[in-house]
Enzyme design. Sequence first.
Site, PDB file in Angstrom:
ATOM      1  N   LYS A   8       0.830  -1.200   0.000  1.00 29.03           N
ATOM      2  CA  LYS A   8       0.000   0.000   0.000  1.00 29.03           C
ATOM      3  C   LYS A   8       0.867   1.254   0.000  1.00 29.03           C
ATOM      4  O   LYS A   8       0.670   2.162  -0.811  1.00 29.03           O
ATOM      5  CB  LYS A   8      -0.902  -0.023   1.245  1.00 29.03           C
ATOM      6  N   ARG A  79      -3.076   3.304   8.633  1.00 23.53           N
ATOM      7  CA  ARG A  79      -3.444   2.142   7.817  1.00 23.53           C
ATOM      8  C   ARG A  79      -2.329   1.098   7.796  1.00 23.53           C
ATOM      9  O   ARG A  79      -1.161   1.427   7.648  1.00 23.53           O
ATOM     10  CB  ARG A  79      -3.705   2.581   6.371  1.00 23.53           C
ATOM     11  N   GLY A  88      -8.292  -6.531   4.265  1.00 20.48           N
ATOM     12  CA  GLY A  88      -9.167  -6.614   5.429  1.00 20.48           C
ATOM     13  C   GLY A  88      -8.624  -7.428   6.591  1.00 20.48           C
ATOM     14  O   GLY A  88      -9.301  -7.594   7.594  1.00 20.48           O
ATOM     15  N   MET A  90      -5.868  -6.860   8.450  1.00 18.34           N
ATOM     16  CA  MET A  90      -5.335  -6.079   9.559  1.00 18.34           C
ATOM     17  C   MET A  90      -6.147  -4.801   9.689  1.00 18.34           C
ATOM     18  O   MET A  90      -7.112  -4.603   8.979  1.00 18.34           O
ATOM     19  CB  MET A  90      -3.865  -5.801   9.317  1.00 18.34           C
ATOM     20  N   ARG A 352      -3.671  -1.657  -6.236  1.00 19.11           N
ATOM     21  CA  ARG A 352      -2.850  -2.875  -6.115  1.00 19.11           C
ATOM     22  C   ARG A 352      -3.246  -3.818  -7.240  1.00 19.11           C
ATOM     23  O   ARG A 352      -4.350  -3.688  -7.789  1.00 19.11           O
ATOM     24  CB  ARG A 352      -3.062  -3.558  -4.759  1.00 19.11           C
ATOM     25  N   HIS A 466     -16.759  -8.227   1.312  1.00 19.44           N
ATOM     26  CA  HIS A 466     -15.706  -9.094   1.834  1.00 19.44           C
ATOM     27  C   HIS A 466     -15.823 -10.501   1.258  1.00 19.44           C
ATOM     28  O   HIS A 466     -14.866 -11.072   0.753  1.00 19.44           O
ATOM     29  CB  HIS A 466     -15.798  -9.133   3.358  1.00 19.44           C
ATOM     30  N   SER A 774      13.587 -43.118 -13.089  1.00 19.49           N
ATOM     31  CA  SER A 774      12.442 -42.306 -12.708  1.00 19.49           C
ATOM     32  C   SER A 774      12.508 -42.136 -11.191  1.00 19.49           C
ATOM     33  O   SER A 774      12.514 -43.117 -10.448  1.00 19.49           O
ATOM     34  CB  SER A 774      11.140 -42.996 -13.114  1.00 19.49           C
ATOM     35  N   CYS A 841       8.269 -39.339 -10.815  1.00 16.20           N
ATOM     36  CA  CYS A 841       6.898 -39.833 -10.822  1.00 16.20           C
ATOM     37  C   CYS A 841       6.246 -39.756  -9.449  1.00 16.20           C
ATOM     38  O   CYS A 841       5.155 -40.270  -9.251  1.00 16.20           O
ATOM     39  CB  CYS A 841       6.831 -41.251 -11.380  1.00 16.20           C
ATOM     40  N   TYR A 861      11.436 -35.247 -18.178  1.00 16.78           N
ATOM     41  CA  TYR A 861      10.005 -35.060 -17.988  1.00 16.78           C
ATOM     42  C   TYR A 861       9.642 -35.105 -16.511  1.00 16.78           C
ATOM     43  O   TYR A 861      10.418 -35.590 -15.675  1.00 16.78           O
ATOM     44  CB  TYR A 861       9.201 -36.126 -18.747  1.00 16.78           C
TER      45      TYR A 861
HETATM   46  P1  ADP Z   1      -7.480  -2.295   3.907  1.00 14.15           P
HETATM   47  O1  ADP Z   1      -6.024  -2.621   3.854  1.00 14.15           O
HETATM   48  O2  ADP Z   1      -8.237  -3.189   4.778  1.00 14.15           O
HETATM   49  O3  ADP Z   1      -8.058  -2.116   2.530  1.00 14.15           O
HETATM   50  P2  ADP Z   1      -7.229   0.574   4.090  1.00 14.15           P
HETATM   51  O4  ADP Z   1      -6.026   1.067   4.789  1.00 14.15           O
HETATM   52  O5  ADP Z   1      -7.187   0.603   2.627  1.00 14.15           O
HETATM   53  O6  ADP Z   1      -7.591  -0.870   4.639  1.00 14.15           O
HETATM   54  O7  ADP Z   1      -8.439   1.442   4.613  1.00 14.15           O
HETATM   55  C1  ADP Z   1      -9.756   1.090   4.351  1.00 14.15           C
HETATM   56  C2  ADP Z   1     -10.519   2.261   3.788  1.00 14.15           C
HETATM   57  O8  ADP Z   1     -10.435   3.386   4.629  1.00 14.15           O
HETATM   58  C3  ADP Z   1     -10.011   2.761   2.459  1.00 14.15           C
HETATM   59  O9  ADP Z   1     -10.525   2.025   1.400  1.00 14.15           O
HETATM   60  C4  ADP Z   1     -10.544   4.161   2.421  1.00 14.15           C
HETATM   61  O10 ADP Z   1     -11.876   4.160   1.952  1.00 14.15           O
HETATM   62  C5  ADP Z   1     -10.511   4.565   3.853  1.00 14.15           C
HETATM   63  N1  ADP Z   1      -9.359   5.417   4.093  1.00 14.15           N
HETATM   64  C6  ADP Z   1      -8.113   5.063   4.453  1.00 14.15           C
HETATM   65  N2  ADP Z   1      -7.309   6.145   4.529  1.00 14.15           N
HETATM   66  C7  ADP Z   1      -8.074   7.211   4.232  1.00 14.15           C
HETATM   67  C8  ADP Z   1      -7.824   8.604   4.112  1.00 14.15           C
HETATM   68  N3  ADP Z   1      -6.624   9.117   4.331  1.00 14.15           N
HETATM   69  N4  ADP Z   1      -8.853   9.389   3.761  1.00 14.15           N
HETATM   70  C9  ADP Z   1     -10.077   8.864   3.529  1.00 14.15           C
HETATM   71  N5  ADP Z   1     -10.373   7.580   3.611  1.00 14.15           N
HETATM   72  C10 ADP Z   1      -9.386   6.736   3.956  1.00 14.15           C
HETATM   73 MG    MG Z   2      -7.793  -0.821   1.249  1.00 14.21          MG
END
Ligand code: ADP
Ligand code: MG
Length: 883
Positions: A8, A79, A88, A90, A352, A466, A774, A841, A861
């Site tokens: 990220k 984040r 989702g 962490m 990503r 999810h 083999s 094998c 093979y």
């Molecule tokens: P995950 O790794 O579980 O996807 P994120 O770190 O991407 O978690 O955060 C989840 C959501 O929180 C993001 O998709 C976004 O919508 C919101 N978010 C995270 N950082 C910001 C920010 N700086 N401003 C606004 N929304 C944010």
């Molecule tokens: Mg995210």
Amino acid sequence: MKELLGGKGANLAEMNLIGVPVPPGFTITTEVCTIFNEQGKDAAFSIIKKEVEDSVAQIEKLTNTKFGDKENPCLVSVRSGARASMPGMMDTILNLGLNDQAVEGITIKSGNPRFVWDSYRRFVQMYGDVVLGLKPVNKEDIDPFEEIIEHLKEEKGITSDQDFTTDDLKTLVARFKDAVKSKTGHDFPTDPWEQLWGAVGAVFESWMNDRAILYRKLENIPAEWGTAVNVQAMVFGNMGETSATGVAFTRDAGTGENIFNGEYLINAQGEDVVAGIRTPQQITLEGSKRWAELQGISEAERASKYPSLEESMPVLYKQLYDTQLKLQNHYKDMQDIEFTIQEGKLWMLQTRNGKRTGAAMVKIAMDMMDEGMIDEKTALKRVEAAKLDELLHPVFDKNALKTVKVMAKGLPASPGAATGRIVFFADEAKKYEASILVRIETSPEDLEGMHSAQGILTARGGMTSHAAVVARGMGKCCVSGAGGISIDYKNRTLTMSGKTYAEGEWISLNGSTGEIYDDKVATEAPSMSGDFGKLMDLAEKFTRMDVRTNADTPEDAKRARSFGAKGIGLCRTEHMFFEGERIKAMREMILASTTAGREKALAKLLPYQRADFEGILEAMAGYGVTIRLLDPPLHEFVPHQLATQKELAKEMGISLEEVKSKVDELEEFNPMLGHRGCRLGNTYPEITVMQARAIIEAALNLKAKGVDARPEIMVPLVGTIKELQMQTDLINATAQKVFAEKGDSIKYLVGTMIEVPRAAVTADEIATAAEFFSFGTNDLTQMTFGYSRDDAGKFLPVYIDKGILKYDPFQVLDQVGVGQLIKMGVEKGRNVKPNLKVGICGEHGGEPSSVKFCDSVGMNYVSCSPFRVPIARLAAAQANIEK
Ligand code: ADP
Ligand code: MG
Ligand code: MG
């Protein structure tokens, strides 16, 4: 970059560099996470304190705000972000920096009190959950904060979060804080710096939470990697009708189709779209129409209640569309993006390489190659060999589909065909052999259950929920957002189309259409067509090694051939002795006490064997078929039950006592190290003679019919040259005899399995009597480690949990140990016979990393079970490209 910044963080930095609008922020590296885990919080924080403070100052400067300021506060998100994406798994905290004073400051600044209090209640809720640990205790329990929300809704007589007034939101904040106080004994922290360090610590800690650990295990992500922490200025999608938040994919993650798609919500924040609380809307008009049709919603209702972003914010839609194209072209792969629109301005929050199903993976690789975005070799490398497995699973039988009863419809979240018994809780998915996990919505806690279920059905949530995202990643069939079903967790029932199903009842899911069927539905084998076929052709072009199959029947041989197998690497003959009348003759042979008696019984077996060999040699005509001589201990063939023993005694005209004593006599302490393999053929040469005759006669019969049969006779469990030489002499003498009798001859090879460590070590001697090797890596692994294959289940899982072993060596070839024996075996063998044909094998022949190893030691093979042939073919091509 990704190693240090996490996926990220690295991509946020890169987006910023290529001119995509990203809110300012900074990343604390994964190295700090490692220090945090090894030396504790204080050690880690003291190292980064100064830098974090300086970096926050940078954000303040860029956003013209002040962290902790009453009037103009700087709000941030904290984040997580590991090297490999773990969606989702962490934790993330939004709106950090808010407290009672800051709330007033922003209210004046924004003139939008509802937005401010909405943000505040979200912050207290997330911080309370992630940092202060206010979570539901039992699986049936509701989240403590959700409970407070539900209560207030009842008091107010409203159903949607949208209907809360500013005062309601204030009430929520107060009640949330009370809950925190009564649970933890402390007031909710008001100092933004305390909040920030608390959040950073919690994100690091979330690397070690149960669901993250489980996810890493499923995805083979090492625990040492650690997570980075991203601190980023907030942008707000919840500022009113000109704000929104959403997620999107540059191509369809389920099918691979080249269409931009995704979901969004106006006046919403963060995870609202994926959490299933409100019904998300589609980003594109086309997607919206498709969605409405599946949901049974009229065009008029769709357009008024659930318009697409393309309709509701056309200018921003255009910007988003251009941005996603730019990102896809930059990364040259399908992107999964997260964005927020704040008062008419678009911000990208994440990109990503998107998780996708096996089918989408293949289609996207082939399409991008055709579009000229990536070259052929890159396209081949893009496809994860093991994931092809999904494309080789059964699909619904076309005829069965004509008569199914469609009970309800949801979104085709992840393609596939699933039939199973209903379970309502993830931890019960293992209760049945085949289960369908039925949930209102899923959460990261449900991961393990989703993994064990055949399919997943949810009542709420869209294509980016999810359940949908995780299911696609796992290649698991999923139907999401089936609004027409109702689920009662307490009574464990599912109701659709007026019928109520109890737990344990059968239903079927069609992940490609979103249909839910009553009862079981028949399935059929998949075929290798379209993009899949194209991929395999491409693999063919770049491969050096051949792929053969392990097959004992003509049916298996034909199936493997249709998947591109070029020959049989292992045809076991033992099962041929079990069917019907054969087992009687076999037992007679075993119980006979003289050579003449054994020969008499073997004569009865000969025609069966010959017919079997004709079948399999014909099915693989034109390619080599390696037939292994009898291998298992004889003990496996004798009757152990009194009734069958009596029957046998009668048939053979001997006493029951004689039968019993013979059975006892065959009992061994370590049968796997006992009287088996070529030890049988050397003690009872007549067995080898019969088998060699059956093979040669079968080949000659086929030759007479114009079929190109190519038998390769393989002697198992050889440890010394003499053992092999005696068998080779017998086989060749028998062949000559048959040729003389028939007045015709064919080409055949005689070789050996290398599965006893001594054979690998003395491969130079062994090769003098063998035309091919083999590697039987199942036994070779067993004997090299000294792990009994049949007993290893007791300790191997513990060994893997404790990190003593990284993988189960019976699944993934141990390159460091067993692999060295193989390498030595190949080298020594080829020193004597430079053109010695070499293959593998064991089970490993279908496992991608092991296949790559086999390529590296120069095997001709690999051989694997029919359904793994495409996987091995791709891995073989990748191995050759990567060299
Ligand atoms: P995950 O790794 O579980 O996807 P994120 O770190 O991407 O978690 O955060 C989840 C959501 O929180 C993001 O998709 C976004 O919508 C919101 N978010 C995270 N950082 C910001 C920010 N700086 N401003 C606004 N929304 C944010
Ligand atoms: Mg995210
Ligand atoms: Mg063996």
